[in-house]
Structures are given as structure tokens and as C-alpha cells.
Design an enzyme around this catalytic site. Structure first.
Site, PDB file in Angstrom:
ATOM      1  CB  SER A 373      74.513  53.685  71.706  1.00 33.81           C
ATOM      2  OG  SER A 373      73.180  53.645  72.137  1.00 33.81           O
ATOM      3  CG  ASP A 384      79.629  41.351  62.261  1.00 32.56           C
ATOM      4  OD1 ASP A 384      79.074  42.231  61.361  1.00 32.56           O
ATOM      5  OD2 ASP A 384      80.326  42.117  63.175  1.00 32.56           O
ATOM      6  CE  LYS A 398      76.640  57.945  73.084  1.00 38.31           C
ATOM      7  NZ  LYS A 398      77.376  56.597  73.573  1.00 38.31           N
TER       8      LYS A 398
END
Length: 524
Positions: A373, A384, A398
């Protein structure tokens, strides 16, 4: 004339969550008030107000279009189970279902219409209450139905009684009454990930990878992680008996532990050789960002020029805290993560917050299968951005956001309300965060054997193929080349130190080029 009364709208406190693990603070940085309408009260009766309230919340707020047939089916089945009468029989009929006991029988039909299902549910509820012969109160039967309904949604949605809700909300402060263990689930079993410094669990001698067998004499097989967390947590100075299986000596160990207030130190900083700063974040509580700022102040004083951000075994926590942490390593206003609910309008973006950041400082991020998470948000955002390499194992996966709703009765719901995505649009739930450099344990797990001989295994997200190294290869390379690195018996951290050493620019392509050269030498 007697008129039917209606409840007025109530204000519910919501809290955006991303993690669901013990020691994982679950709550908001700032609670948000949301006006929601309660269900219609019964004629001269408060029967099933909570159940109708929950159905309305799921109908309006759940991330996916609800499967009302499944929801009501599970709710009715749970009520039948709770009555615990062997003489009560549920039967499928051409018209739907029937519940019978001796000469008493009702017929009902469930479909995908929530209003019709509610009427069928009420028929079953009153029948089962009468046939229970006073074993259960109406409130107990209703609570059982609500618990069943919530369990039918997904692994993270949950009904919480008032005590459980209050404990969950207290966790947002970074303190709780408990034992000091991080727990996780793998292969449908619950394990200890680690114990916290000077905690009851650590002092008792509980070890990582100990598997839970019983809590207070109750077997925990098929228990969800949130349920186990609730069993372990409690008021300070109360006792709990925990039985765990230890594989290394093939036996069960039982401990009687006294709960304490556990203050969660979520950030650890350690200066390494060659101006490398190691920052270990164990979870994301309300205190994490402040602790990170203190760590970065120390790192600046120590002259750190590169960072290793260790998110291994980090089960997650608060969304807002993950955004703040990522913001320190990104240019201001850069996208960190976005969430998407059921409707197109349920879209929210979270961007980097700060002006003066470490965006030009080289960083590598360490993750493993227990990184979930909020830790996946940070790893995904830095990956990214094009500045950080990710090293380790595929993360947990998750990618859903839970919101806590307080009901009018004082209890609560933890309901999945949206999913989150990395800036590039990666759906974390489907594949987790995939590292560019995958470190494989020895022996290689069965699921990776087919790809372990190739460094060109294609990834689901179509990114460049990962470099794959075995832990034994890294250790042999370090030994043969006389490398001096910290982290005994931690090949992933050791490789990260060798890789980040001397990297002067926060550019993933350049760092990856160096990683491939290192990997070639290690394989050679």
C-alpha cells in the site's frame, strides 16, 4: 393518525486508509465530514437500522457496483450459522430459497435488486430470531448479518464494533496498546514479520517467521489479518496468550504477554560509508513525516550525497504520509499517486508538496513481498519519476483505499472506496511494484525458476526487463572483491550500497547502466 418517522441525515467521520496490518496506523491526517443519509426506521421499531445503514453505505460508496445477491446471501447464511441450530435447514427451491425448522418454513427470493432483497432479508431475520428461542438478541443477530455482508465484499472491508473502531482511530496517532509485532499473511497463514525494539513480543523471544496458531486458546486458522490484529491489541496492562509455531525447531511456543502502549518509531536513519544515508521506514503513521524530517536533518549534517530508502516489510499506512515522504525526493507538483473510485468523478490526484527537495540526489529504493500500500505508492512514484531504481522482490500488491465510516450506533465500517495508481497508471493490485533489479533468495522459489535463467523476462507493465541476481551471487562477489559494506546477511542492502556509491546524478538510466555492468561481473 400515526405517521412513520424518518431519521435525519447524520454526519459520519471518514478516514482515508491504505493499509491493513497490525502496527499499521489507520486513519486520516485530517478527518473529513461527509453527509450521508440513514435508512428509514421501522414502524415503532429500531429493528435493522444498522443493517439498512450499512447497505446504503455500500450501495453509495463501495468502489465496485455491489453484488446485492451475494451480499444478502452471505448475510442470511451468517445469521443461520450464528443461531447454531442443526434443525434449521436452508434449501434451494425453483422460486428461490427456503428456511425451515420442524413445521415452520419461510420462502424468499434473492436477486440483484437491493430493495427486494432487503424485504427478503427481513423475512429471514424475523424467522431466525423467533426460531433461535432467545439464544440471540435482535442486536446480536443483526450484527452477525452486518459482519457477514461486509466479509462478502473484499478482504479489506470490515465491520468494527465500537471498541475496535476507537482502537483503529487511536492508531492514527502512532501509539496503541499492543504487543509490538508487525504481522503479515502469506500462503493463507499469519506470520510475524518482526518485533519492535523493547516491546513485549521482543522481550518474550518471539521471532520473525513464527506462525500464529492460537490467541487466547482460539485457533486462528482462516482468520483474516484485521481480525488477528483486533485479537492482539487491547487496553494496556491486559494479558493475552499467544501460541506460535516455529519452523526452525518444529514446535509450538506459547507466551503470556502483557499489552503496553507502543510508540511507533517508523523511521530509522543510519549513515553508511562513502556518504550514503540509509533511511528505513517501517510504516506510515501520523508521526512518519516528522520523523523523516529529523532523519534528513541528520543526513545533511553527515554530508549524505546518496540515499538508500528501505521500504522492505513496510505494510503501509496513511496515504497523506506516503505523499509527504515521496515529496521530499521529487520536484514540487510532480504527480505522486492518483485514486479512482466507482464513478469517473471519483478521481483525485496527489502531487509533491515541497519547494526545496532532494530531487537531484540519487536514490535507490528497497522493497520485498511484504511492502504494501503506502510503501508501494512511494516506490512507484520514485520509480515512475525516472530518478530512482527499485531493488528487491515484487511488492505485495495492495492498491485499494479504505475509508472508515462511523455509524449512528457508534460502530464503524472499513469500506474499500477507491483504488490507487502510480503516476504511469500502474494498477498495484494486479501486479505490485516490479523492481528493476530483482534479488532472488536461495534456493530460487518455484514460481521464479522458469524465469531465473534469463535476464530478459518480459514484464506486465512493458518496462525494461529486470536484472536478476541470486543472494549467493552477491555475497560471493562481495567476498571475492573485498568490498566493505554494511548489512551482514543482507545481500539486497549490500548490493544497493555498491550500486549507489559514487553515483552523482539522480538519473535512473545511468544508475541502471551501472547496475547492468555490476550484474555482468557478478554473473561472471
Amino acid at each position: 393518525m400515526i405517521q412513520r418517522t424518518f431519521k435525519r441525515a447524520l454526519t459520519f467521520t471518514t478516514a482515508t486508509l491504505i493499509g491493513l496490518f497490525l502496527l499499521l496506523p489507520t486513519g486520516p491526517d485530517r478527518p473529513v465530514s461527509v453527509l450521508l443519509q440513514t435508512a428509514e426506521a421501522g414502524f415503532f421499531s429500531n429493528d435493522l437500522e444498522l443493517f439498512e445503514e450499512v447497505v446504503n453505505l455500500v450501495r453509495d460508496k463501495y468502489v465496485y457496483p455491489p453484488d446485492f445477491k451475494k451480499m444478502f446471501t452471505v448475510a442470511i447464511n451468517e445469521m443461520i450459522r450464528s443461531v447454531n441450530e442443526e434443525s434449521i435447514v436452508i434449501t434451494d427451491t425453483p422460486e428461490g430459497q427456503s428456511i425451515s425448522r420442524a413445521d415452520s418454513i419461510i420462502h424468499y427470493q434473492l436477486n440483484f435488486n437491493w430493495d427486494q432483497n432487503l424485504k427478503a432479508f427481513k423475512k429471514a431475520y424475523y424467522f431466525l430470531f423467533e426460531e433461535s428461542g432467545g439464544k440471540l438478541s435482535k442486536e446480536e443477530l443483526e450484527t452477525t448479518a452486518v459482519t457477514g455482508l461486509m466479509s462478502s465484499l473484499d478482504p479489506y472491508s470490515q465491520y468494527m464494533d465500537e471498541d475496535t473502531l476507537n482502537r483503529s482511530m487511536q492508531d492514527t496517532e502512532g501509539k496503541y496498546g499492543g504487543l509490538g509485532m508487525v504481522i503479515t499473511m502469506k500462503d493463507n497463514r499469519l506470520y510475524v514479520v518482526k518485533t519492535m525494539k523493547n516491546s513485549p513480543a521482543q522481550r518474550a523471544g518471539i521471532l520473525p517467521d513464527d506462525a500464529f496458531v492460537k490467541v487466547n486458546g482460539k485457533k486462528v486458522k482462516e482468520t483474516q489479518i484485521a481480525e488477528l490484529a483486533d485479537m492482539l491489541r487491547g487496553y494496556p496492562n491486559t494479558k493475552v496468550t499467544v501460541s506460535l509455531y516455529r519452523k526452525t525447531d518444529d514446535r509450538e511456543h506459547t507466551y503470556v504477554l502483557t499489552r503496553e502502549i507502543i510508540s511507533i518509531e517508523t523511521v530509522e536513519y543510519k549513515p553508511l560509508k562513502d556518504h550514503v544515508g540509509l533511511i528505513k521506514i517501517s510504516s506510515f503513521s501520523k508521526q512518519t513525516h516528522d520523523q523523516l524530517r529529523d532523519a534528513l536533518t541528520k543526513a545533511k549534517r553527515d554530508g549524505a550525497k546518496e540515499f538508500i530508502l528501505d521500504l522492505r516489510d513496510n505494510p503501509g499506512g496513511l496515504l497523506e504520509q506516503s505523499v509527504k515522504v515521496a515529496s521530499h525526493f521529487l520536484l514540487r507538483n510532480r504527480l505522486v499517486v492518483y485514486t479512482q473510485g466507482r464513478e469517473k468523478s471519483d478521481h483525485k490526484e496527489y502531487r509533491a508538496k515541497y519547494k526545496n527537495t532532494l530531487h537531484s540526489i540519487p536514490v535507490v529504493v528497497l522493497i520485498n513481498q511484504n511492502s504494501a500500500s503506502a510503501s508501494e505508492i512511494v516506490a512507484g512514484a520514485l520509480r515512475d519519476s525516472g530518478k530512482a531504481l527499485v531493488i528487491g522482490e515484487n511488492s505485495y500488491g495492495k492498491g485499494s483505499v479504505q475509508t472508515i465510516f462511523r455509524t449512528s450506533s457508534g460502530s464503524g465500517l472499513r469500506l474499500t472506496t477507491s483504488k490507487y495508481y502510480t503516476p504511469s497508471g500502474t494498477d498495484i493490485t494486479e501486479q505490485g511494484i516490479i523492481p528493476e533489479i530483482r534479488v532472488l533468495k536461495d534456493p530460487i522459489p518455484e514460481e521464479l525458476k522458469s524465469s531465473s535463467n534469463s535476464k530478459t523476462t518480459p514484464l506486465k507493465d512493458n518496462s525494461s526487463s529486470p536484472i536478476q541476481l541470486k543472494e549467493s551471487e552477491i555475497l560471493n562477489f562481495i567476498k571475492e572483491n573485498g568490498q566493505e559494506v554494511a548489512g551482514v546477511d543482507d545481500p539486497t542492502l549490500q548490493f544497493a550500497q555498491i550500486l549507489i556509491k559514487g553515483v552523482s546524478v539522480a538519473n535512473k538510466k545511468q544508475t541502471l547502466k551501472k547496475a547492468r555492468e555490476l550484474a555482468a561481473n557478478i554473473h561472471y
